[in-house]
Design a protein around this motif. Structure first.
Motif, PDB file in Angstrom:
ATOM      1  N   ARG A 274       0.881  -1.168   0.000  1.00 46.52           N
ATOM      2  CA  ARG A 274       0.000   0.000   0.000  1.00 46.52           C
ATOM      3  C   ARG A 274       0.919   1.218   0.000  1.00 46.52           C
ATOM      4  NH1 ARG A 274      -3.127  -0.751   4.479  1.00 46.52           N
ATOM      5  NH2 ARG A 274      -4.680  -1.751   3.156  1.00 46.52           N
ATOM      6  N   VAL A 275       0.706   2.083  -0.988  1.00 46.17           N
ATOM      7  CA  VAL A 275       1.509   3.295  -1.096  1.00 46.17           C
ATOM      8  C   VAL A 275       0.635   4.477  -0.732  1.00 46.17           C
ATOM      9  CG1 VAL A 275       2.845   4.771  -2.645  1.00 46.17           C
ATOM     10  CG2 VAL A 275       2.940   2.280  -2.903  1.00 46.17           C
ATOM     11  N   ARG A 276       1.156   5.319   0.135  1.00 45.33           N
ATOM     12  CA  ARG A 276       0.426   6.519   0.533  1.00 45.33           C
ATOM     13  C   ARG A 276       1.328   7.717   0.278  1.00 45.33           C
ATOM     14  NH1 ARG A 276      -2.272   8.173   6.290  1.00 45.33           N
ATOM     15  NH2 ARG A 276      -3.479   9.870   5.396  1.00 45.33           N
ATOM     16  N   GLN A 277       0.856   8.607  -0.606  1.00 40.51           N
ATOM     17  CA  GLN A 277       1.579   9.842  -0.889  1.00 40.51           C
ATOM     18  C   GLN A 277       0.742  10.997  -0.365  1.00 40.51           C
ATOM     19  OE1 GLN A 277       2.063   9.430  -5.197  1.00 40.51           O
ATOM     20  NE2 GLN A 277       4.256   9.433  -4.818  1.00 40.51           N
ATOM     21  N   THR A 278       1.393  11.914   0.329  1.00 39.85           N
ATOM     22  CA  THR A 278       0.708  13.071   0.875  1.00 39.85           C
ATOM     23  C   THR A 278       1.554  14.315   0.676  1.00 39.85           C
ATOM     24  OG1 THR A 278       1.681  12.724   3.073  1.00 39.85           O
ATOM     25  CG2 THR A 278      -0.475  11.716   2.662  1.00 39.85           C
ATOM     26  N   SER A 279       0.920  15.464   0.871  1.00 42.04           N
ATOM     27  CA  SER A 279       1.612  16.746   0.838  1.00 42.04           C
ATOM     28  C   SER A 279       0.796  17.749   1.629  1.00 42.04           C
ATOM     29  CB  SER A 279       1.789  17.237  -0.608  1.00 42.04           C
ATOM     30  OG  SER A 279       2.430  18.502  -0.613  1.00 42.04           O
ATOM     31  N   ASP A 280       1.483  18.735   2.174  1.00 45.61           N
ATOM     32  CA  ASP A 280       0.780  19.811   2.865  1.00 45.61           C
ATOM     33  C   ASP A 280       0.404  20.937   1.905  1.00 45.61           C
ATOM     34  OD1 ASP A 280       3.279  20.854   2.371  1.00 45.61           O
ATOM     35  OD2 ASP A 280       3.686  21.449   4.427  1.00 45.61           O
ATOM     36  N   ALA A 281       0.756  20.779   0.644  1.00 47.44           N
ATOM     37  CA  ALA A 281       0.495  21.804  -0.369  1.00 47.44           C
ATOM     38  C   ALA A 281      -0.629  21.331  -1.300  1.00 47.44           C
ATOM     39  CB  ALA A 281       1.757  22.083  -1.177  1.00 47.44           C
TER      40      ALA A 281
ATOM     41  N   VAL B 110      -0.873  18.092  -3.993  1.00 47.64           N
ATOM     42  CA  VAL B 110      -1.874  17.023  -3.850  1.00 47.64           C
ATOM     43  C   VAL B 110      -2.531  16.752  -5.206  1.00 47.64           C
ATOM     44  CG1 VAL B 110      -4.078  16.383  -2.785  1.00 47.64           C
ATOM     45  CG2 VAL B 110      -2.260  17.405  -1.396  1.00 47.64           C
ATOM     46  N   LEU B 111      -2.794  17.805  -5.977  1.00 49.37           N
ATOM     47  CA  LEU B 111      -3.353  17.607  -7.327  1.00 49.37           C
ATOM     48  C   LEU B 111      -2.425  16.756  -8.187  1.00 49.37           C
ATOM     49  CD1 LEU B 111      -4.689  21.199  -8.143  1.00 49.37           C
ATOM     50  CD2 LEU B 111      -6.045  19.170  -7.557  1.00 49.37           C
ATOM     51  N   LEU B 112      -1.124  17.014  -8.095  1.00 49.63           N
ATOM     52  CA  LEU B 112      -0.152  16.219  -8.862  1.00 49.63           C
ATOM     53  C   LEU B 112      -0.153  14.769  -8.395  1.00 49.63           C
ATOM     54  CD1 LEU B 112       2.875  18.694  -8.914  1.00 49.63           C
ATOM     55  CD2 LEU B 112       1.238  18.261 -10.766  1.00 49.63           C
ATOM     56  N   ILE B 113      -0.189  14.571  -7.088  1.00 46.97           N
ATOM     57  CA  ILE B 113      -0.191  13.210  -6.536  1.00 46.97           C
ATOM     58  C   ILE B 113      -1.425  12.444  -7.017  1.00 46.97           C
ATOM     59  CG2 ILE B 113      -0.453  11.901  -4.387  1.00 46.97           C
ATOM     60  CD1 ILE B 113       1.280  14.129  -3.040  1.00 46.97           C
ATOM     61  N   ARG B 114      -2.571  13.084  -6.974  1.00 45.48           N
ATOM     62  CA  ARG B 114      -3.807  12.417  -7.423  1.00 45.48           C
ATOM     63  C   ARG B 114      -3.764  12.111  -8.913  1.00 45.48           C
ATOM     64  NH1 ARG B 114      -8.125  16.028  -3.965  1.00 45.48           N
ATOM     65  NH2 ARG B 114      -7.723  15.003  -1.978  1.00 45.48           N
ATOM     66  N   GLN B 115      -3.227  13.022  -9.689  1.00 45.20           N
ATOM     67  CA  GLN B 115      -3.110  12.795 -11.130  1.00 45.20           C
ATOM     68  C   GLN B 115      -2.175  11.616 -11.388  1.00 45.20           C
ATOM     69  OE1 GLN B 115      -4.883  13.858 -13.460  1.00 45.20           O
ATOM     70  NE2 GLN B 115      -3.746  14.267 -15.327  1.00 45.20           N
ATOM     71  N   HIS B 116      -1.100  11.541 -10.637  1.00 40.64           N
ATOM     72  CA  HIS B 116      -0.164  10.424 -10.783  1.00 40.64           C
ATOM     73  C   HIS B 116      -0.863   9.106 -10.466  1.00 40.64           C
ATOM     74  CE1 HIS B 116       2.903   7.633  -9.101  1.00 40.64           C
ATOM     75  NE2 HIS B 116       3.471   7.911 -10.258  1.00 40.64           N
ATOM     76  N   ALA B 117      -1.627   9.084  -9.372  1.00 45.71           N
ATOM     77  CA  ALA B 117      -2.322   7.846  -8.979  1.00 45.71           C
ATOM     78  C   ALA B 117      -3.337   7.425 -10.026  1.00 45.71           C
ATOM     79  CB  ALA B 117      -3.017   8.045  -7.628  1.00 45.71           C
ATOM     80  N   HIS B 118      -4.086   8.378 -10.543  1.00 45.50           N
ATOM     81  CA  HIS B 118      -5.148   8.043 -11.498  1.00 45.50           C
ATOM     82  C   HIS B 118      -4.602   7.831 -12.911  1.00 45.50           C
ATOM     83  CE1 HIS B 118      -8.867   7.930 -13.686  1.00 45.50           C
ATOM     84  NE2 HIS B 118      -8.440   8.931 -14.426  1.00 45.50           N
ATOM     85  N   ALA B 119      -3.963   8.842 -13.451  1.00 46.93           N
ATOM     86  CA  ALA B 119      -3.595   8.807 -14.865  1.00 46.93           C
ATOM     87  C   ALA B 119      -2.323   8.021 -15.138  1.00 46.93           C
ATOM     88  CB  ALA B 119      -3.442  10.230 -15.402  1.00 46.93           C
ATOM     89  N   ALA B 120      -1.456   7.875 -14.167  1.00 48.34           N
ATOM     90  CA  ALA B 120      -0.226   7.131 -14.426  1.00 48.34           C
ATOM     91  C   ALA B 120      -0.309   5.715 -13.864  1.00 48.34           C
ATOM     92  CB  ALA B 120       0.979   7.882 -13.855  1.00 48.34           C
ATOM     93  N   VAL B 121      -0.493   5.577 -12.569  1.00 53.47           N
ATOM     94  CA  VAL B 121      -0.459   4.255 -11.943  1.00 53.47           C
ATOM     95  C   VAL B 121      -1.654   3.397 -12.350  1.00 53.47           C
ATOM     96  CG1 VAL B 121      -0.426   3.000  -9.759  1.00 53.47           C
ATOM     97  CG2 VAL B 121       0.912   5.096 -10.013  1.00 53.47           C
TER      98      VAL B 121
END
Length: 86
Positions: free
Chosen positions: A40-47, A51-62
């Motif tokens: 289980r991979v969890r990526q977070t950010s306080d910015a 967070v938008l980039l992280i979500r895009q990576h999870a959806h569109a890339a992974v």
């Protein structure tokens, strides 16, 4: 990817999303947990913009890589529509 992100060593430099993620690597936190049958991979950010980039990576890339396979790597990943570059 965790080690490269932590050290700021870019990968997939021709991909807009990866380029932007690695530009802001210090603002991304990643934890990896072993679970039955995988990890289980969890990526977070306080910015919020990161967070938008992280979500895009999870959806569109992974997720697309899991669905399509290695051919997905050949396509660039667009930045999220609401992302504002700084």
């Amino acid at each position: 990817m965790k080690d490269r992100l932590a050290s700021g060593q870019p990968m997939r430099r021709g991909d807009p999303l990866f380029r932007e993620l690695f530009e802001h690597h210090a603002r991304v936190n990643m934890q990896i947990e072993d679970v039955p049958g995988g990890v289980r991979v969890r990526q977070t950010s306080d910015a919020p913009q990161i967070v938008l980039l992280i979500r895009q990576h999870a959806h569109a890339a992974v997720s697309e890589f899991v669905e399509i396979g290695p051919d997905r790597e050949r396509r660039p990943t667009p930045l999220p529509e609401s992302y504002q570059r700084r």
